[in-house]
Design an enzyme around this catalytic site. Structure first.
Site, short mmCIF file in Angstrom:
data_model
loop_
_atom_site.label_atom_id
_atom_site.label_comp_id
_atom_site.label_asym_id
_atom_site.label_seq_id
_atom_site.Cartn_x
_atom_site.Cartn_y
_atom_site.Cartn_z
N ARG A 1 -6.52 3.60 5.97
CA ARG A 1 -6.56 3.44 4.51
C ARG A 1 -5.75 2.25 4.04
O ARG A 1 -6.17 1.52 3.14
CB ARG A 1 -6.02 4.71 3.85
CG ARG A 1 -6.99 5.84 3.90
CD ARG A 1 -6.46 7.02 3.16
NE ARG A 1 -7.15 8.22 3.62
CZ ARG A 1 -6.63 9.44 3.58
NH1 ARG A 1 -5.41 9.62 3.11
NH2 ARG A 1 -7.33 10.47 3.98
N ARG B 1 -4.75 -2.93 1.24
CA ARG B 1 -4.31 -4.34 1.25
C ARG B 1 -5.48 -5.25 0.88
O ARG B 1 -5.30 -6.24 0.17
CB ARG B 1 -3.75 -4.72 2.62
CG ARG B 1 -2.42 -4.06 2.94
CD ARG B 1 -1.76 -4.66 4.16
NE ARG B 1 -0.67 -3.82 4.65
CZ ARG B 1 -0.74 -3.05 5.73
NH1 ARG B 1 -1.82 -3.03 6.49
NH2 ARG B 1 0.29 -2.30 6.08
N PRO C 1 0.85 -1.18 0.00
CA PRO C 1 0.00 0.00 0.00
C PRO C 1 0.90 1.24 0.00
O PRO C 1 1.95 1.23 0.63
CB PRO C 1 -0.77 -0.13 1.33
CG PRO C 1 0.06 -0.99 2.20
CD PRO C 1 1.01 -1.77 1.34
N THR C 2 0.50 2.27 -0.70
CA THR C 2 1.34 3.49 -0.75
C THR C 2 0.46 4.72 -0.90
O THR C 2 -0.70 4.62 -1.32
CB THR C 2 2.38 3.38 -1.89
OG1 THR C 2 3.26 4.50 -1.83
CG2 THR C 2 1.73 3.34 -3.27
N TYR C 3 1.00 5.85 -0.54
CA TYR C 3 0.24 7.11 -0.68
C TYR C 3 1.21 8.26 -0.94
O TYR C 3 2.41 8.15 -0.66
CB TYR C 3 -0.63 7.37 0.55
CG TYR C 3 0.12 7.69 1.82
CD1 TYR C 3 0.88 6.73 2.48
CD2 TYR C 3 0.07 8.97 2.39
CE1 TYR C 3 1.56 7.00 3.65
CE2 TYR C 3 0.74 9.26 3.57
CZ TYR C 3 1.49 8.27 4.18
OH TYR C 3 2.17 8.55 5.34
N GLU D 1 -2.42 -7.39 12.67
CA GLU D 1 -1.74 -8.60 12.17
C GLU D 1 -2.36 -9.86 12.75
O GLU D 1 -2.70 -10.80 12.03
CB GLU D 1 -0.25 -8.57 12.51
CG GLU D 1 0.53 -7.48 11.82
CD GLU D 1 0.57 -6.17 12.60
OE1 GLU D 1 -0.28 -5.97 13.50
OE2 GLU D 1 1.45 -5.35 12.30
N ASP E 1 5.39 -3.12 3.22
CA ASP E 1 5.17 -1.67 3.24
C ASP E 1 6.30 -0.98 2.48
O ASP E 1 7.43 -1.49 2.45
CB ASP E 1 5.13 -1.17 4.70
CG ASP E 1 3.87 -1.63 5.43
OD1 ASP E 1 2.96 -2.16 4.76
OD2 ASP E 1 3.80 -1.44 6.66
N ASP E 2 5.99 0.19 1.91
CA ASP E 2 7.00 0.83 1.05
C ASP E 2 8.21 1.34 1.82
O ASP E 2 9.30 1.45 1.26
CB ASP E 2 6.37 1.96 0.20
CG ASP E 2 5.67 3.03 1.02
OD1 ASP E 2 5.75 3.00 2.26
OD2 ASP E 2 5.01 3.91 0.41
N ASP E 3 8.06 1.63 3.14
CA ASP E 3 9.15 2.28 3.86
C ASP E 3 10.06 1.32 4.63
O ASP E 3 11.01 1.75 5.27
CB ASP E 3 8.58 3.32 4.84
CG ASP E 3 7.59 2.70 5.83
OD1 ASP E 3 6.95 1.71 5.48
OD2 ASP E 3 7.47 3.24 6.96
#
Ligand code: UDP
Ligand code: MN
Length: 401
Positions: free
Chosen positions: A220, A225, A155-157, A346, A245-247
């Site tokens: 969000r 996901r 997921p990303t924003y 989770e 996650d992107d980070d």
């Protein structure tokens, strides 16, 4: 250019020229008759004598003599003409006739070990591949190792470090041996900047937009996901699903290890404590592949059933769309929940996938390796130009010396 030139034979004087076309009339029977003194020439007398001697010796009739004489004569004349440089072909020196070039397909070269490549030659004329080392090639196995597909969900924003994070993750995924499918989900509409970035990574990807309305969405990323899970289920994608996650920071070893999971795999993740002054572990304690306990530090989360970080587990996608195989109690869709309190995301999700620890695989056996890091370093206060573009060049320009 090629030209054909022919010298005239002294024997053919009776030529007729019609409309510029040279026609050569064949010599008459009389031409070489021994009685026709007009056309007699030294060779003729020689042949006459030879033929005469021949016919006398064998007592043949005069008809036979004539025929034999003519045969010998034509043979002899033809032989002499053949010896003579009667014509020549002028070839332009500039024209070089070279055989067509042949190249070996680079893929074939890449697939073959060096000694096998030298064992090949190409016959330029027949364009057939000749193999001097046929046994080695027969025994050579191409790299068709079947690997499990990895389905990586991110997921990303849009925020200051989005391009940096996505590029970094994209470059890691690019180094993971295929097949890897990267499902990147944004809130609808998916941005063109992200689309362009994904195109450039060289990773196989799907770029989805989550259509859940902005206003009623609390978490969000949870719905993003779920959009990916729905996609995997609807399209019955087969592979190991992993929420990346992107980070976060990922090692290549993590993705390699994931391919050994058959149903549900979990491993410890290193993270920074909320104070950010020490590293803590969250995830399984294992005896071989068997999960026998959990690392956890936060007392607020001690009532969780499973102490696993979002980046600390992966599972077989067939669990989502093939409940019978996995003996799932219900056939309800498996989804992340936005109704649970923070830190329980989770565990409530994993509880839908597996009953207890006996259905989990500690990965890799022993669970003693840290393969990814969840550091919570994302800064929410950094400003960044809209669309990741600077509106104009920097004001200060220092000329080169
Ligand atoms: N994320 C998102 N939309 C949001 C908030 C987060 O897509 O509104 C994504 C984010 O890009 C990251 C993941 O969800 O891939 C987790 O977000 P974050 O890093 O903020 O959460 P944390 O690491 O604190 O759990
Ligand atoms: Mn994060």
């Amino acid at each position: 250019m090629a030209s054909f030139r022919r010298t005239l034979s002294p024997a053919f004087h009776d030529r007729h020229h019609h409309n510029g076309v040279v026609s050569i009339s064949s010599p008459s029977h009389k031409l070489f008759s021994p009685n026709n003194s007009k056309y007699t020439f030294p060779l003729q007398s020689l042949f006459t004598r030879v033929a005469g001697a021949f016919s006398r010796r064998y007592g043949r009739k005069s008809q036979f003599r004539k025929t034999l004489f003519r045969c010998l004569l034509f043979f002899f004349v033809g032989f002499l003409l053949g010896m003579f440089p009667f014509s020549h072909v002028a070839v332009d020196e500039d024209i070089k006739i070279t055989p067509p070039r042949a190249t070996i397909n680079n893929n074939i070269k890449a697939q073959l070990p060096p000694e096998d490549v030298t064992g090949f030659t190409i016959d330029p004329l027949s364009l057939t591949v000749e193999n001097h080392n046929s046994e080695a090639v027969t025994n050579f196995r191409f790299d068709f190792v079947p690997r499990k597909q990895l389905i990586v969900v991110t997921p990303t924003y849009n925020r200051a470090f989005q391009a940096y994070f996505l590029n970094r993750l994209g470059q890691v995924l690019r180094l993971v041996p295929p097949p890897v499918l990267w499902i990147v989900v944004e809130m609808y509409p998916a941005s063109t900047e992200t689309a362009e970035l994904l195109r450039k990574t060289g990773v196989m990807y799907r770029h989805l937009g989550c259509t859940k309305s902005y206003t009623d969405v609390k978490d969000r990323e949870v719905h993003q996901r779920n959009t990916a899970l729905e996609h995997i289920e609807n399209h019955r994608l087969n592979g190991i699903v992993y929420f990346a996650d992107d980070d976060n920071i990922y090692s290549l070893e993590l993705f390699e290890t994931m391919r050994h999971i058959s149903g549900f795999g979990t491993w410890p993740v290193a993270m920074l404590a909320p104070s950010k002054n020490k590293v803590i572990l969250e995830g399984p304690v294992c005896n071989g592949s068997q999960v026998i306990g959990w690392h956890t530090n936060e007392t607020s989360k001690k009532f969780r059933r499973f102490h696993v970080d979002m980046s600390g587990y992966a599972f077989n996608s067939t669990t989502l769309w093939d409940p019978k195989t996995w003996r799932r109690p219900t056939s309800n869709p498996i989804r992340q929940l936005d109704t649970v309190k923070e830190g329980f995301q989770e565990t409530t999700f994993i509880e839908q996938l597996v009953e207890d620890e006996s259905h989990m695989e500690g990965s890799p056996p022993g669970c003693s390796k840290v393969m990814n890091w969840h550091l919570h370093l994302d800064s929410h206060n950094v400003v960044y130009p809209k669309g990741w573009l600077l509106p104009k060049n920097l004001d200060a320009v220092i000329p080169a010396k």
